[in-house]
Motif scaffolding. Structure first.
Motif, short mmCIF file in Angstrom:
data_model
loop_
_atom_site.label_atom_id
_atom_site.label_comp_id
_atom_site.label_asym_id
_atom_site.label_seq_id
_atom_site.Cartn_x
_atom_site.Cartn_y
_atom_site.Cartn_z
N LYS A 28 -18.22 -19.79 -11.91
CA LYS A 28 -17.76 -20.64 -10.81
C LYS A 28 -16.59 -20.01 -10.05
N ILE A 29 -16.47 -18.67 -10.14
CA ILE A 29 -15.51 -17.95 -9.31
C ILE A 29 -16.26 -17.59 -8.03
N ASN A 30 -15.90 -18.24 -6.94
CA ASN A 30 -16.65 -18.09 -5.68
C ASN A 30 -16.40 -16.76 -4.97
N ASN A 31 -15.26 -16.21 -5.15
CA ASN A 31 -14.85 -15.04 -4.38
C ASN A 31 -14.93 -13.76 -5.23
N ILE A 32 -16.04 -13.62 -5.99
CA ILE A 32 -16.19 -12.45 -6.84
C ILE A 32 -17.46 -11.69 -6.47
N LYS A 33 -17.32 -10.39 -6.45
CA LYS A 33 -18.45 -9.48 -6.20
C LYS A 33 -18.62 -8.68 -7.49
N ILE A 34 -19.85 -8.56 -7.95
CA ILE A 34 -20.15 -7.86 -9.19
C ILE A 34 -20.89 -6.57 -8.84
N LEU A 35 -20.38 -5.42 -9.32
CA LEU A 35 -21.00 -4.13 -9.02
C LEU A 35 -21.31 -3.36 -10.30
N ASP A 36 -22.53 -2.85 -10.38
CA ASP A 36 -22.93 -1.96 -11.46
C ASP A 36 -22.39 -0.57 -11.11
N GLY A 37 -21.49 -0.07 -11.94
CA GLY A 37 -20.89 1.24 -11.69
C GLY A 37 -21.90 2.36 -11.61
#
Length: 126
Positions: A28-37
């Motif tokens: 529920k963190i709205n301002n997060i971007k997840i990237l696979d290194g």
């Protein structure tokens, strides 16, 4: 003011991958971007040049700040307020403590290496 977060992890590590999925879907963190290194080698090389080696832990970008390893996990877990997953709830409670995170994190790094070796995948992203 709301901070923007980018969580960078090793997509081949089953532990890292599952945590990243939980962050993306259940935190529920709205301002997060997840990237696979492993899919963002230019960014990984740039961070490595600044002294942040993803082979030694996940990286969290918070606006202009960079957190690495235990500090990255601790910082992001402090942002999780009402996760919709019991596992993420447990992980966030454990890793909100800086002391617990610093004690447990080296074990997680070793578990990652073991899991990657068992999968036959390189432990290095660069």
């Amino acid at each position: 003011m709301t901070s923007n977060y980018t969580f960078i992890y090793d997509g081949e590590c089953p532990f890292c991958n599952h945590f990243a999925e939980l962050l993306e879907i259940k935190s529920k963190i709205n301002n997060i971007k997840i990237l696979d290194g492993r899919k963002n080698s230019t960014l990984i090389k740039s961070l490595l040049e600044k002294g942040f080696d993803i082979d030694k832990g996940a990286i969290l970008l918070k606006d202009e700040d960079i957190f690495h390893g235990a500090e990255a996990i601790n910082t992001i877990c402090k942002q999780i307020k009402n996760p919709s997953s019991s596992l993420l709830f447990l992980l966030s409670r454990v890793f909100k403590s800086t002391k617990r995170t610093n004690v447990l994190f080296p074990l997680l790094v070793r578990a990652r290496r073991f899991a990657l070796i068992a999968k036959g995948v390189s432990t290095s992203l660069v």
